[in-house]
Scaffold this motif. Structure first.
Motif, mmCIF file in Angstrom:
data_model
loop_
_atom_site.group_PDB
_atom_site.id
_atom_site.type_symbol
_atom_site.label_atom_id
_atom_site.label_comp_id
_atom_site.label_asym_id
_atom_site.label_seq_id
_atom_site.Cartn_x
_atom_site.Cartn_y
_atom_site.Cartn_z
ATOM 1 N N ALA A 2 -0.505 -1.176 -3.588
ATOM 2 C CA ALA A 2 -0.663 0.535 -3.547
ATOM 3 C C ALA A 2 -1.913 0.805 -4.427
ATOM 4 C CB ALA A 2 0.437 0.846 -4.139
ATOM 5 N N ARG A 3 -2.504 1.989 -4.115
ATOM 6 C CA ARG A 3 -3.565 2.440 -4.915
ATOM 7 C C ARG A 3 -3.379 2.691 -6.399
ATOM 8 N NH1 ARG A 3 -8.455 3.313 -2.763
ATOM 9 N NH2 ARG A 3 -10.020 4.835 -4.031
ATOM 10 N N ARG A 4 -2.101 3.418 -6.491
ATOM 11 C CA ARG A 4 -1.756 3.603 -8.146
ATOM 12 C C ARG A 4 -1.516 2.263 -8.823
ATOM 13 N NH1 ARG A 4 2.840 8.145 -8.680
ATOM 14 N NH2 ARG A 4 1.301 9.173 -7.742
ATOM 15 N N ALA A 5 -0.957 1.309 -8.210
ATOM 16 C CA ALA A 5 -0.707 0.092 -8.958
ATOM 17 C C ALA A 5 -2.073 -0.550 -9.164
ATOM 18 C CB ALA A 5 0.200 -0.795 -7.988
ATOM 19 N N LEU A 9 -4.119 -1.470 -12.926
ATOM 20 C CA LEU A 9 -4.541 -2.884 -13.504
ATOM 21 C C LEU A 9 -5.880 -2.629 -14.180
ATOM 22 C CD1 LEU A 9 -3.559 -5.418 -10.587
ATOM 23 C CD2 LEU A 9 -2.711 -5.421 -13.006
ATOM 24 N N LEU A 10 -6.893 -1.656 -13.447
ATOM 25 C CA LEU A 10 -8.039 -1.577 -13.897
ATOM 26 C C LEU A 10 -7.991 -0.770 -15.376
ATOM 27 C CD1 LEU A 10 -9.917 -0.549 -10.660
ATOM 28 C CD2 LEU A 10 -9.981 -2.563 -11.983
ATOM 29 N N LEU A 313 -16.585 -10.701 -2.056
ATOM 30 C CA LEU A 313 -16.442 -9.727 -3.376
ATOM 31 C C LEU A 313 -18.017 -9.434 -3.333
ATOM 32 C CD1 LEU A 313 -15.047 -7.955 -4.993
ATOM 33 C CD2 LEU A 313 -15.305 -9.884 -6.854
ATOM 34 N N LEU A 314 -18.721 -10.554 -3.270
ATOM 35 C CA LEU A 314 -20.263 -10.368 -3.482
ATOM 36 C C LEU A 314 -21.113 -9.591 -2.429
ATOM 37 C CD1 LEU A 314 -22.925 -11.162 -5.033
ATOM 38 C CD2 LEU A 314 -23.016 -13.286 -3.636
ATOM 39 N N LEU A 380 -10.847 -0.814 -6.635
ATOM 40 C CA LEU A 380 -9.556 -0.466 -5.920
ATOM 41 C C LEU A 380 -9.598 -0.894 -4.426
ATOM 42 C CD1 LEU A 380 -9.110 3.030 -7.542
ATOM 43 C CD2 LEU A 380 -7.883 1.132 -8.231
ATOM 44 N N ARG A 381 -10.669 -0.562 -3.646
ATOM 45 C CA ARG A 381 -10.907 -1.258 -2.409
ATOM 46 C C ARG A 381 -10.718 -2.668 -2.496
ATOM 47 N NH1 ARG A 381 -14.908 2.743 -2.145
ATOM 48 N NH2 ARG A 381 -16.558 0.877 -2.244
ATOM 49 N N SER A 382 -11.286 -3.452 -3.322
ATOM 50 C CA SER A 382 -11.468 -4.766 -3.462
ATOM 51 C C SER A 382 -9.814 -5.389 -3.636
ATOM 52 C CB SER A 382 -12.356 -5.360 -4.381
ATOM 53 O OG SER A 382 -13.666 -4.941 -4.024
ATOM 54 N N MET A 383 -9.323 -4.628 -4.420
ATOM 55 C CA MET A 383 -7.926 -5.225 -4.786
ATOM 56 C C MET A 383 -6.733 -4.758 -3.472
ATOM 57 S SD MET A 383 -7.100 -3.883 -8.618
ATOM 58 C CE MET A 383 -7.588 -5.098 -9.945
ATOM 59 N N GLU A 384 -7.200 -3.781 -2.839
ATOM 60 C CA GLU A 384 -6.370 -3.130 -1.621
ATOM 61 C C GLU A 384 -6.577 -4.324 -0.473
ATOM 62 O OE1 GLU A 384 -7.548 0.586 -0.955
ATOM 63 O OE2 GLU A 384 -5.884 1.339 -2.397
ATOM 64 N N ASP A 385 -7.711 -4.892 -0.352
ATOM 65 C CA ASP A 385 -8.250 -5.848 0.590
ATOM 66 C C ASP A 385 -7.735 -7.193 0.296
ATOM 67 O OD1 ASP A 385 -9.200 -3.744 2.118
ATOM 68 O OD2 ASP A 385 -11.485 -4.091 1.259
#
Length: 540
Positions: A2-5, A9-10, A313-314, A380-385
């Protein structure tokens, strides 16, 4: 996720207890000196006689062979490559009292060092890897004095080794700065960190940043074509150096010290000296472009489950962060474990659970709120992906310094284990970590294999650490590392040069035709081979 989660973390890292006045990488307190006070260039004059202080562990000289065969055995026990037997070039002259008197006549008593302890320090590289047999240390203060030294040494055929370092033994001029065009002109003996402070006070930065910036000289950086942490943003020194002044082996002062951005009149000769390791001439002055210092800097420390996630990620960072991406460094978990064990004062930014890989991302831009929002959205996008499993963004200078201290301190920590074999490789990014895994399989329980480096540049630092050196260990590493890199059409030296260690291994990265052309260029510029002998390629 989830975006909020992910956002939680960040943002969960609170400011560290360390003082916020501690400078981060590339940032210095206001009271830091604006100009460099030490401009020194060193020369090792090599002769056939014994070194004044006797022989120590890294060079073993047989007394009977010294006078008859001059057979020097340079031990590379400390890092990599088996001991190399270097046959001294018999055409080099023997240093005598007349030579010393001449040097004193142009440099004065203080410019000619014969003290055993001071010469001994100059004869050993900073990590104790090699030990030379030089008997004399010269401290010229100007290009004219360098010219006289080389002209004399060339006529006498005395071998010369240029050496830089933060010694503070001689004075020099203040760097000249063009604030309109952002061009710095300085002498080769300027310490990189002092130059960084000097130009930052004028609103600019050096395009080069290294962990060793507090002691390395800009002349040495040019001569080795040093890469460093800002390469992904500002490119190599070939693209940032505008002009050079170089003293050739016969004493000729070659003036190429232009500050022009464009000049297509004939060959651009300065590029021959960038990365030549002092084998073609001695760099004495430099004109270099300095980018504007941008007010917004953000640093993130992230974790990934696997190497393929680091690669993706790079790619995502290049696309999403674009113009503000200034560093992309990766480390495996073995590096983090080592850093936490041996580096004082560092804190693990992600201590909850161990991860396989870690990535440090830095951005620099002109709009703090925009840049930070852009970085956070990317993460956030990287975590979601699923590319990033955990991560934090530095909230103050102390945290940013801690992140960079971990990355820059890996080399320092590896030395503290006892034995370390180091390799600096340039490999296609998609294949870069394969050699780490294969080396780890070959080494087994004999040591720990570390993989880290400048992922954005395809530059891997492969370190194998153990409690002691052994022939068995070395046999598992070499020539495997060089052969593997060659098969991938990689480079066995991404940014550290060849030096003595890899002088005879150049064929793993260069064709025989290219090596022969290099030899011809060397013969043209230095027919008596007095400059930095036995390095890059063993010219005799």
């Amino acid at each position: 996720m989830a975006r909020r989660a992910a956002a939680g973390l960040l943002r969960r890292l609170v400011p560290l207890a360390a003082s916020d006045t501690q400078p981060r990488r590339g940032m210095y307190p206001a009271q830091y000196g604006a100009t460099n006070r030490y401009f020194s260039i060193f020369y090792w004059i090599q002769g056939q006689q014994h070194p004044l202080y006797g022989c120590r562990t890294n060079v073993e000289t047989d007394d009977s062979q010294q006078s008859a065969q001059m057979n020097f055995k340079v031990q590379k026990r400390s890092f990599s490559s088996s001991a190399a037997h270097i046959q001294r070039n018999p055409t080099y002259s023997v240093l005598n009292s007349d030579d010393v008197s001449y040097f004193k006549s142009i440099l004065g008593e203080s410019g000619v060092v014969q003290d055993e302890d001071r010469v001994a320090v100059a004869n050993v590289d900073w990590m104790g890897k090699y030990k030379g047999a030089s008997q004399l240390l010269l401290l010229p203060k100007s290009s004219n004095e360098v010219s006289k030294i080389l002209s004399y040494c060339n006529s006498r055929r005395l071998a010369v080794v240029p050496q830089g370092g933060n010694t503070g033994l001689v004075g020099g001029s203040v760097p000249v700065y063009d604030e309109v065009n952002g061009i710095l002109t300085c002498e080769a003996g300027c310490v990189l960190e002092n130059l960084s402070s000097f130009v930052e006070n004028k609103g600019f930065i050096m395009p080069l940043d290294l962990g060793a910036k507090g002691s390395c000289h800009i002349g040495g950086n040019i001569s080795t074509n040093a890469g460093g942490l800002r390469f992904i943003r500002y490119g190599s020194l070939h693209g940032n150096v505008l002009g050079l002044e170089v003293v050739l082996a016969d004493g000729t002062v070659l003036d190429m010290l232009t500050t022009l951005r464009k000049d297509n009149t004939g060959y651009d000769l300065k590029h021959l000296f960038i990365g030549s390791e002092g084998s073609l001439g001695v760099v004495t002055k430099i004109a270099i472009l300095t980018p504007a210092k941008l007010p917004s800097t953000n640093v993130a420390f992230l974790s990934c489950n696997d190497y393929i996630s680091c690669q993706k990620l790079l790619l995502a960072a290049r696309r999403s962060l674009g113009e503000i991406l200034s560093a992309f460094e990766f480390m495996d978990r073995h590096c983090i474990n080592l850093a936490m064990k041996y580096l004082e004062g560092v804190h693990n930014p992600l201590p909850v659970s161990p991860y396989n890989f870690y990535v440090l991302i830095e951005t620099t831009g002109s709009d703090e709120s925009y840049d930070k929002a852009k970085l956070e959205a990317f993460l956030l996008r990287s975590m979601e992906d699923g590319l990033v499993t955990d991560g934090v963004i530095a909230q103050d200078i102390s945290q940013a310094s801690n992140f960079w201290r971990i990355r820059e301190g890996i080399s320092e920590a590896s030395v503290k284990v006892g034995a370390v074999y180091k390799y600096d490789l340039s490999i296609p990014v998609e294949k870069l970590y394969d050699i780490v895994e294969e080396t780890r399989s070959r080494v087994g329980d004999m040591g720990d294999v570390l993989g880290y480096g400048h992922l954005g540049d395809g530059n891997l630092h492969l370190n194998i650490v153990s409690t002691k050196y052994s022939d068995e260990m070395l046999a598992q590493i070499e020539p495997f590392v060089y052969e593997w890199t060659s098969k991938q059409r990689g480079s066995i030296s991404a940014e550290h040069g060849l030096g003595l260690m890899k002088a005879e291994k150049i064929h793993y990265s260069k064709s025989s035709e290219a090596v022969q052309l290099m030899a011809s260029i060397k013969k043209l510029f230095d027919p008596n081979s007095i400059l930095n002998p036995y390095k890059v390629r063993r010219y005799v």
